[in-house]
Design an enzyme around this catalytic site. Structure first.
Site, mmCIF file in Angstrom:
data_model
loop_
_atom_site.group_PDB
_atom_site.id
_atom_site.type_symbol
_atom_site.label_atom_id
_atom_site.label_comp_id
_atom_site.label_asym_id
_atom_site.label_seq_id
_atom_site.Cartn_x
_atom_site.Cartn_y
_atom_site.Cartn_z
ATOM 1 N N ARG A 1 -7.518 -0.925 -6.718
ATOM 2 C CA ARG A 1 -7.869 0.156 -5.778
ATOM 3 C C ARG A 1 -8.116 1.424 -6.599
ATOM 4 O O ARG A 1 -7.474 1.620 -7.636
ATOM 5 C CB ARG A 1 -6.764 0.414 -4.738
ATOM 6 C CG ARG A 1 -6.634 -0.685 -3.701
ATOM 7 C CD ARG A 1 -5.639 -0.307 -2.596
ATOM 8 N NE ARG A 1 -6.217 0.610 -1.602
ATOM 9 C CZ ARG A 1 -5.525 1.185 -0.626
ATOM 10 N NH1 ARG A 1 -4.212 0.979 -0.548
ATOM 11 N NH2 ARG A 1 -6.097 1.971 0.265
ATOM 12 N N ASN B 1 -5.702 12.295 0.244
ATOM 13 C CA ASN B 1 -4.783 11.559 1.094
ATOM 14 C C ASN B 1 -5.592 10.805 2.142
ATOM 15 O O ASN B 1 -6.830 10.863 2.178
ATOM 16 C CB ASN B 1 -3.769 12.516 1.745
ATOM 17 C CG ASN B 1 -2.558 11.781 2.303
ATOM 18 O OD1 ASN B 1 -1.930 10.982 1.624
ATOM 19 N ND2 ASN B 1 -2.260 12.021 3.568
ATOM 20 N N LYS B 2 -4.877 10.083 3.022
ATOM 21 C CA LYS B 2 -5.544 9.265 4.021
ATOM 22 C C LYS B 2 -6.592 10.024 4.816
ATOM 23 O O LYS B 2 -6.378 11.191 5.171
ATOM 24 C CB LYS B 2 -4.474 8.705 4.976
ATOM 25 C CG LYS B 2 -4.962 7.746 6.032
ATOM 26 C CD LYS B 2 -5.781 6.591 5.466
ATOM 27 C CE LYS B 2 -5.070 5.892 4.362
ATOM 28 N NZ LYS B 2 -5.927 4.957 3.596
ATOM 29 N N ARG C 1 0.874 -1.168 0.000
ATOM 30 C CA ARG C 1 0.000 0.000 0.000
ATOM 31 C C ARG C 1 0.912 1.219 0.000
ATOM 32 O O ARG C 1 2.129 1.108 0.090
ATOM 33 C CB ARG C 1 -0.969 0.003 1.185
ATOM 34 C CG ARG C 1 -0.513 -0.523 2.544
ATOM 35 C CD ARG C 1 0.567 0.256 3.214
ATOM 36 N NE ARG C 1 0.253 1.684 3.294
ATOM 37 C CZ ARG C 1 1.201 2.599 3.550
ATOM 38 N NH1 ARG C 1 2.460 2.254 3.711
ATOM 39 N NH2 ARG C 1 0.893 3.881 3.615
ATOM 40 N N GLY C 2 0.261 2.356 -0.247
ATOM 41 C CA GLY C 2 1.042 3.579 -0.452
ATOM 42 C C GLY C 2 1.081 3.850 -1.933
ATOM 43 O O GLY C 2 1.491 2.980 -2.713
ATOM 44 N N ALA C 3 0.663 5.058 -2.345
ATOM 45 C CA ALA C 3 0.458 5.312 -3.765
ATOM 46 C C ALA C 3 1.641 4.920 -4.659
ATOM 47 O O ALA C 3 1.468 4.130 -5.590
ATOM 48 C CB ALA C 3 0.081 6.792 -3.948
ATOM 49 N N GLN D 1 -1.654 2.700 9.930
ATOM 50 C CA GLN D 1 -0.382 2.817 9.213
ATOM 51 C C GLN D 1 0.641 3.604 10.035
ATOM 52 O O GLN D 1 1.843 3.330 9.984
ATOM 53 C CB GLN D 1 -0.584 3.524 7.863
ATOM 54 C CG GLN D 1 -1.354 2.725 6.826
ATOM 55 C CD GLN D 1 -2.838 3.012 6.833
ATOM 56 O OE1 GLN D 1 -3.426 3.353 7.882
ATOM 57 N NE2 GLN D 1 -3.492 2.863 5.666
ATOM 58 N N ASP E 1 -2.227 10.578 -2.407
ATOM 59 C CA ASP E 1 -2.598 9.493 -3.317
ATOM 60 C C ASP E 1 -3.033 10.027 -4.665
ATOM 61 O O ASP E 1 -2.994 9.290 -5.656
ATOM 62 C CB ASP E 1 -3.712 8.648 -2.680
ATOM 63 C CG ASP E 1 -3.202 7.970 -1.429
ATOM 64 O OD1 ASP E 1 -3.173 8.612 -0.364
ATOM 65 O OD2 ASP E 1 -2.784 6.802 -1.537
HETATM 66 C C1 LIG Z 1 3.522 7.829 -0.231
HETATM 67 S S1 LIG Z 1 1.845 7.710 -0.575
HETATM 68 C C2 LIG Z 1 1.258 7.085 0.900
HETATM 69 C C3 LIG Z 1 -0.200 7.364 1.049
HETATM 70 O O1 LIG Z 1 -0.927 6.147 0.852
HETATM 71 C C4 LIG Z 1 -1.643 5.875 2.028
HETATM 72 O O2 LIG Z 1 -2.863 5.232 1.780
HETATM 73 P P1 LIG Z 1 -2.938 3.620 1.927
HETATM 74 O O3 LIG Z 1 -2.122 3.237 3.115
HETATM 75 O O4 LIG Z 1 -4.426 3.350 2.092
HETATM 76 O O5 LIG Z 1 -2.395 3.057 0.616
HETATM 77 C C5 LIG Z 1 -1.855 7.236 2.651
HETATM 78 O O6 LIG Z 1 -2.861 7.968 2.002
HETATM 79 C C6 LIG Z 1 -0.494 7.829 2.433
HETATM 80 O O7 LIG Z 1 -0.391 9.210 2.557
#
Ligand SMILES: CSC[C@H]1O[C@H](OP(=O)(O)O)[C@H](O)[C@@H]1O
Length: 355
Positions: free
Chosen positions: A98, A253-254, A55-57, A202, A243
């Site tokens: 996603r 973002n989150k 996960r993480g964009a 996270q 994201d």
């Molecule tokens: C470096 S982008 C990380 C970004 O992704 C996270 O979402 P997720 O954990 O659901 O993939 C979150 O929005 C972070 O800021």
């Protein structure tokens, strides 16, 4: 990048490519267990993105690029010279994994542009090389982002960050945590306050793990504790990842980021968004057009193995929100910094696209 696989993943090891196999650090298990999943087909990569193994964009985009390479190998094995038609179903599966992180679609589109240039011969070597390039470029971009973001921090200060925009969320080094790493090395970080980031945690599980791994002072806090900390005047910056950034500078973002941005504005604290330009989507005019992922409410109704809410309780679980551009002091990318982002400034950053 062809490399030997370490026994356990470090923060820089979200994805590793080794001898035709993709290894993903299983981020559902960190930090208690540091293990790799071994993937050999695109469907498994799509499932791993959806399940948040990775996960993480930017990390999602890197994983998807390797997934396209695996899809090309299987399509050629199944259809020979007709592989371009045969690959389409796997590309669709990856794209459906996603909806919010535009890096997923950016990576697939870049692989598609390569596919269009290839002939009927086995595409696997060329697709692997492109995925490796995407991975290396993201890691390099984050170093630039880190240094540019750190340069904006004028004096030693405390920082709040939300979720995890670290090395494990990218091709390496991190975006928000890349800025924090570079700023700490420059003596500009007193302490990082990491929001735990309900419901997937996270911050508690990944950001704390990364910063402790690097010896950077970190204090975990409940998401709701950020406001009173800001009132205490020790925090100079809120630094987060993204994201998807719309053409006008609105930032997805989150979930919880929007609230942090409002709190930062109220307390006169600067708000920085760190992201590679692969996160900027000029196809969406504003944040209103960004699809916001809703995940299973059970992620909210329980914490780990323990059920929290009463049986029959309903819940909503949007996992992103949108921060309007006017609440953002700086968007930091590998191409440069946009202060007080506007549509015009974003276009200029992206080379005048669409003018
Ligand atoms: C470096 S982008 C990380 C970004 O992704 C996270 O979402 P997720 O954990 O659901 O993939 C979150 O929005 C972070 O800021």
């Amino acid at each position: 990048m062809e490399t030997t696989i370490p026994t356990v993943p470090t923060p820089d090891d979200a994805a590793l490519w080794h001898e035709g196999v993709l290894y993903l650090a299983d981020q559902r298990l960190l930090p208690d267990r540091a293990e790799f999943l071994r993937l050999t087909d695109a469907g498994a990569v799509a499932d791993s993105i959806r399940a948040m193994v990775v996960r993480g964009a930017p990390a999602i985009g890197v994983a998807a690029a390797y997934g396209v390479a695996l899809a090309g190998r299987d399509a050629y094995a199944a259809a020979g010279g007709g592989w371009k038609a045969a690959i389409e179903s796997d590309l669709a599966r990856l794209a459906a994994s996603r909806p919010t992180a535009v890096n997923l679609f950016w990576a697939i589109d870049r692989m598609r542009r390569l596919i269009a240039r290839l002939d009927e011969r086995d595409p696997f070597p060329a697709l692997v090389d492109e995925a490796l390039a995407i991975h290396a470029e993201d890691r390099a971009a984050n170093r630039v982002i880190g240094d540019l973001g750190a340069a904006l921090i004028e004096a030693r200060t405390d920082i709040i960050t939300h979720c995890n925009a670290g090395a494990i969320a990218t091709g390496g080094y991190g975006t928000a945590l890349g800025v924090i790493r570079s700023a700490y090395a420059a003596g500009k970080v007193g302490r990082v306050f990491a929001d735990e980031t309900r419901p997937w945690m996270q911050g508690a599980r990944l950001t704390a793990w990364e910063l402790m791994h690097d010896g950077i002072p970190v204090t975990l806090q409940a998401d709701g504790a950020a406001a009173s900390l800001m009132a205490g005047r020790s925090v100079g910056w809120v630094i987060v990842g993204s994201d998807r950034i719309a053409a006008n500078g609105d930032v997805a973002n989150k979930i919880g980021t929007y609230g942090l941005a409002i709190l930062a504005k109220h307390h006169g604290i600067k708000f920085m968004v760190a992201a590679p330009t692969s996160t900027i989507d000029l196809e969406v005019a504003s944040g209103r057009e960004i699809p916001i992922e809703e995940r299973d409410p059970d992620e909210l109704l329980s914490c780990g193995e323990r059920r929290l809410a009463p049986a029959g309780c309903v819940a909503r679980n949007p996992v992103f929100d949108v921060t309007p551009a006017e609440l953002v002091d700086a968007i930091v990318t590998e191409r440069g910094v946009v202060l007080r982002p506007t549509k015009e400034k974003i276009r200029a950053l992206m080379g005048g696209w669409g003018l």
